[in-house]
Design a protein around this motif. Structure first.
Motif, PDB file in Angstrom:
ATOM      1  N   VAL A   1      11.090  47.190  21.311  1.00 19.92           N
ATOM      2  CA  VAL A   1      12.037  47.404  22.403  1.00 19.92           C
ATOM      3  C   VAL A   1      11.566  48.615  23.194  1.00 19.92           C
ATOM      4  O   VAL A   1      11.207  49.645  22.614  1.00 19.92           O
ATOM      5  CB  VAL A   1      13.470  47.630  21.869  1.00 19.92           C
ATOM      6  CG1 VAL A   1      14.405  48.084  22.988  1.00 19.92           C
ATOM      7  CG2 VAL A   1      13.998  46.357  21.233  1.00 19.92           C
ATOM      8  N   THR A   2      11.560  48.499  24.525  1.00 19.99           N
ATOM      9  CA  THR A   2      11.019  49.575  25.344  1.00 19.99           C
ATOM     10  C   THR A   2      11.647  49.599  26.733  1.00 19.99           C
ATOM     11  O   THR A   2      12.054  48.557  27.258  1.00 19.99           O
ATOM     12  CB  THR A   2       9.488  49.429  25.494  1.00 19.99           C
ATOM     13  OG1 THR A   2       8.995  50.461  26.354  1.00 19.99           O
ATOM     14  CG2 THR A   2       9.126  48.075  26.082  1.00 19.99           C
TER      15      THR A   2
ATOM     16  N   TYR B   1      19.204  54.491  27.144  1.00 22.95           N
ATOM     17  CA  TYR B   1      18.489  55.370  26.229  1.00 22.95           C
ATOM     18  C   TYR B   1      17.945  54.567  25.051  1.00 22.95           C
ATOM     19  O   TYR B   1      18.586  53.621  24.582  1.00 22.95           O
ATOM     20  CB  TYR B   1      19.420  56.449  25.675  1.00 22.95           C
ATOM     21  CG  TYR B   1      20.147  57.265  26.717  1.00 22.95           C
ATOM     22  CD1 TYR B   1      19.579  58.412  27.272  1.00 22.95           C
ATOM     23  CD2 TYR B   1      21.425  56.876  27.161  1.00 22.95           C
ATOM     24  CE1 TYR B   1      20.259  59.157  28.228  1.00 22.95           C
ATOM     25  CE2 TYR B   1      22.103  57.619  28.116  1.00 22.95           C
ATOM     26  CZ  TYR B   1      21.515  58.757  28.650  1.00 22.95           C
ATOM     27  OH  TYR B   1      22.185  59.491  29.600  1.00 22.95           O
ATOM     28  N   ILE B   2      16.769  54.968  24.596  1.00 21.59           N
ATOM     29  CA  ILE B   2      16.295  54.540  23.282  1.00 21.59           C
ATOM     30  C   ILE B   2      16.570  55.721  22.360  1.00 21.59           C
ATOM     31  O   ILE B   2      15.874  56.745  22.406  1.00 21.59           O
ATOM     32  CB  ILE B   2      14.811  54.149  23.312  1.00 21.59           C
ATOM     33  CG1 ILE B   2      14.649  52.860  24.147  1.00 21.59           C
ATOM     34  CG2 ILE B   2      14.278  53.938  21.893  1.00 21.59           C
ATOM     35  CD1 ILE B   2      13.261  52.319  24.206  1.00 21.59           C
TER      36      ILE B   2
ATOM     37  N   ILE C   1      20.153  50.528  15.750  1.00 21.99           N
ATOM     38  CA  ILE C   1      20.655  50.627  17.131  1.00 21.99           C
ATOM     39  C   ILE C   1      19.460  51.002  18.012  1.00 21.99           C
ATOM     40  O   ILE C   1      18.942  52.116  17.920  1.00 21.99           O
ATOM     41  CB  ILE C   1      21.787  51.666  17.236  1.00 21.99           C
ATOM     42  CG1 ILE C   1      22.982  51.212  16.395  1.00 21.99           C
ATOM     43  CG2 ILE C   1      22.202  51.856  18.698  1.00 21.99           C
ATOM     44  CD1 ILE C   1      24.132  52.202  16.353  1.00 21.99           C
ATOM     45  N   CYS C   2      19.011  50.059  18.831  1.00 16.24           N
ATOM     46  CA  CYS C   2      17.744  50.253  19.533  1.00 16.24           C
ATOM     47  C   CYS C   2      17.918  50.743  20.962  1.00 16.24           C
ATOM     48  O   CYS C   2      17.017  51.397  21.506  1.00 16.24           O
ATOM     49  CB  CYS C   2      16.922  48.966  19.523  1.00 16.24           C
ATOM     50  SG  CYS C   2      17.699  47.553  20.322  1.00 16.24           S
ATOM     51  N   THR C   3      19.041  50.441  21.609  1.00 16.40           N
ATOM     52  CA  THR C   3      19.293  50.956  22.953  1.00 16.40           C
ATOM     53  C   THR C   3      20.769  51.308  23.098  1.00 16.40           C
ATOM     54  O   THR C   3      21.635  50.731  22.421  1.00 16.40           O
ATOM     55  CB  THR C   3      18.932  49.959  24.074  1.00 16.40           C
ATOM     56  OG1 THR C   3      19.827  48.838  24.028  1.00 16.40           O
ATOM     57  CG2 THR C   3      17.502  49.484  23.975  1.00 16.40           C
ATOM     58  N   VAL C   4      21.031  52.257  23.987  1.00 19.19           N
ATOM     59  CA  VAL C   4      22.403  52.629  24.344  1.00 19.19           C
ATOM     60  C   VAL C   4      22.476  52.698  25.864  1.00 19.19           C
ATOM     61  O   VAL C   4      21.698  53.420  26.492  1.00 19.19           O
ATOM     62  CB  VAL C   4      22.815  53.986  23.744  1.00 19.19           C
ATOM     63  CG1 VAL C   4      24.235  54.337  24.170  1.00 19.19           C
ATOM     64  CG2 VAL C   4      22.700  53.968  22.224  1.00 19.19           C
TER      65      VAL C   4
END
Length: 451
Positions: free
Chosen positions: A437-438, A191-192, A181-184
């Motif tokens: 991912v950023t 959020y990362i 799970i890379c982003t929320v």
């Protein structure tokens, strides 16, 4: 870089805004003085009034010193001619928007003969994105990396999901799924997440993994993983043609409702396997008559954004079909997000992503090349695929020992065809492709992840 954009319609305006924000010097050419002035006034760019095909107009825009010319007018032929003149005059790189399905069969030949650096087709890109979604109805969006072998799937967490009120560590321990799970996205924030981040109801999470492992993860969640068997498409434009062609090849039953009789006849010849209905797709009675209650996928592809949104809302009130809505203008973003109408596709965003990927690769390719770029979560997050070359400072060092900037996550490493979700001991090697991912948007090179 010095970049010339010919055409300031939806795609041209989006490109101008995004490339200007990344620090490039942009000159826009358009014959419509009012549109041009609006774009110039709202961005730090230069404007030249005139026909982009004209040598004199291109010269005034600085084509002799430009690094790149991007032609995105409403005419394929004008775009191709603009690029040809720019190549002959300034020797710069050129990108043309080419939309007509007739040309799609000859793209490789056209690109080679005219010396084009890149050809973009917003309608085809949108159709490909929609086709991916219909393979996996639980997803809001699906972006692919490493030639389709790795996916970033966006999913909204429901109230009854086993993910609710669980930390990522608990989720990994419980489900034992080799995905990340890379982003929320929660409310207005993205959020990362770290291992102790807690997932809540209505969070929109982005999951990275191979196709098979992502599918296994969603099966464990109890989410729908069976692709749609049929689809109703409203509108018979170019996106509808490209989409129907792909879905027919996947074995779906396709019904297209189009108001223009002549276009219906064309589609009947082009898509003999589809059912083409001549009628008004916004007519409630017609939709009921043609089986909207039974369809497993409903795709709104008229030329009017408001119609597409209302049609998806209507379909949502009647059925649990997978909904896909095509939107041309971005001014509806906040309203659309609040409506919860399934997957929303913006063709011009897809085009801008492809072009910005190319521009960044031109700008800086010392230690790596950008293979793929997607902008997620309303452009607040970028997912990039880098190809690692000799001399890259990330090679041969365990990830836990790299001085990586905050809010950057290395999500996957492809080493000679073996794809892994990396841990602290993982090492990047020359020839690998790496997915990053950023929330620090604007990365040009893999070295940009380092402090």
């Amino acid at each position: 870089m010095q970049i010339i954009v010919v055409g300031c319609g939806n795609v041209g305006s989006t490109l101008t805004e995004q490339l200007s924000s990344e620090g490039h010097n942009i000159t826009v050419i358009d014959a419509d003085n009012q549109k041009l002035q609006n774009l110039v006034n709202s961005n730090d760019v230069m404007g030249v009034i005139g026909n982009g095909v004209s040598f004199a107009v291109q010269k005034e825009a600085g084509v002799e010193h430009a690094h790149l010319l991007i032609a995105v007018t409403g005419s394929d032929e004008v775009n191709l001619l603009c690029c040809l003149i720019a190549r002959k005059t300034g020797g710069c790189h050129t990108i043309a928007r080419v939309r007509n399905p007739i040309y799609s069969m000859e793209i490789a030949y056209i690109k080679e003969e005219l010396g084009l650096s890149m050809i973009v087709n917003p309608e085809l890109a949108a159709a490909q994105a929609m086709a991916r979604l219909l393979k996996f109805p639980s997803a809001i969006t699906i972006d692919t990396f490493i030639k389709g072998r790795v996916e970033v799937v966006k999913y909204r967490v429901g109230a009854d999901s086993i993910l609710c009120d669980q930390t990522l560590q608990q989720i990994n321990s419980r489900l034992k799924a080799d995905v990340l799970i890379c982003t929320v996205e929660r409310d207005e924030n993205v959020y990362i997440p770290s291992g102790n981040f807690i997932i809540r109801e209505r969070d929109e999470i982005s999951i990275v993994g191979t196709t098979q492992k992502t599918l296994a993860f969603f099966k464990k969640l109890g989410a729908a993983v069976t692709r749609a068997r049929n689809a109703m498409i409203i509108g018979g434009g170019e996106i509808s043609f490209y989409l129907a062609k792909q879905l027919l090849a996947m074995g779906l039953q396709i019904k297209i409702i189009e108001i223009d009789k002549e276009r219906c006849e064309e589609l009947s010849e082009l898509l003999p396997g589809a059912v083409i209905i001549h009628g008004d797709g916004t007519d409630r009675n017609l939709l009921m008559q043609e089986g909207i209650m039974q369809t497993e996928a409903f795709v709104s592809l008229t030329n009017v954004d408001e119609e597409n949104i209302m049609l998806s809302l209507f379909a949502k009130s009647l059925t649990k079909a997978k909904l896909i809505t095509n939107v041309h203008r971005i001014s509806y973003d906040e309203i659309i997000d609040s409506l919860d109408i399934g997957s929303v596709i913006y063709p011009k965003y897809l085009t801008a992503e492809n072009i910005i990927k190319y521009v960044r690769a031109m700008d800086n390719s010392l230690g790596s090349n950008i293979e793929t770029l997607y902008r997620l979560n309303d452009n607040r997050v970028e997912a990039l695929e880098f190809y690692i070359k000799e001399g890259s400072p990330v090679v041969g060092i365990p990830l836990q020992n790299l001085q990586i900037k905050p809010n950057i996550l290395i999500c996957a490493i492809n080493h000679r065809g073996t794809i892994t979700i990396p841990g602290g001991q993982s090492i990047i090697q020359v020839g690998d492709t790496v997915i990053v991912v950023t929330t620090n948007t604007g990365l040009n090179d893999i070295r940009d992840i380092l402090k």
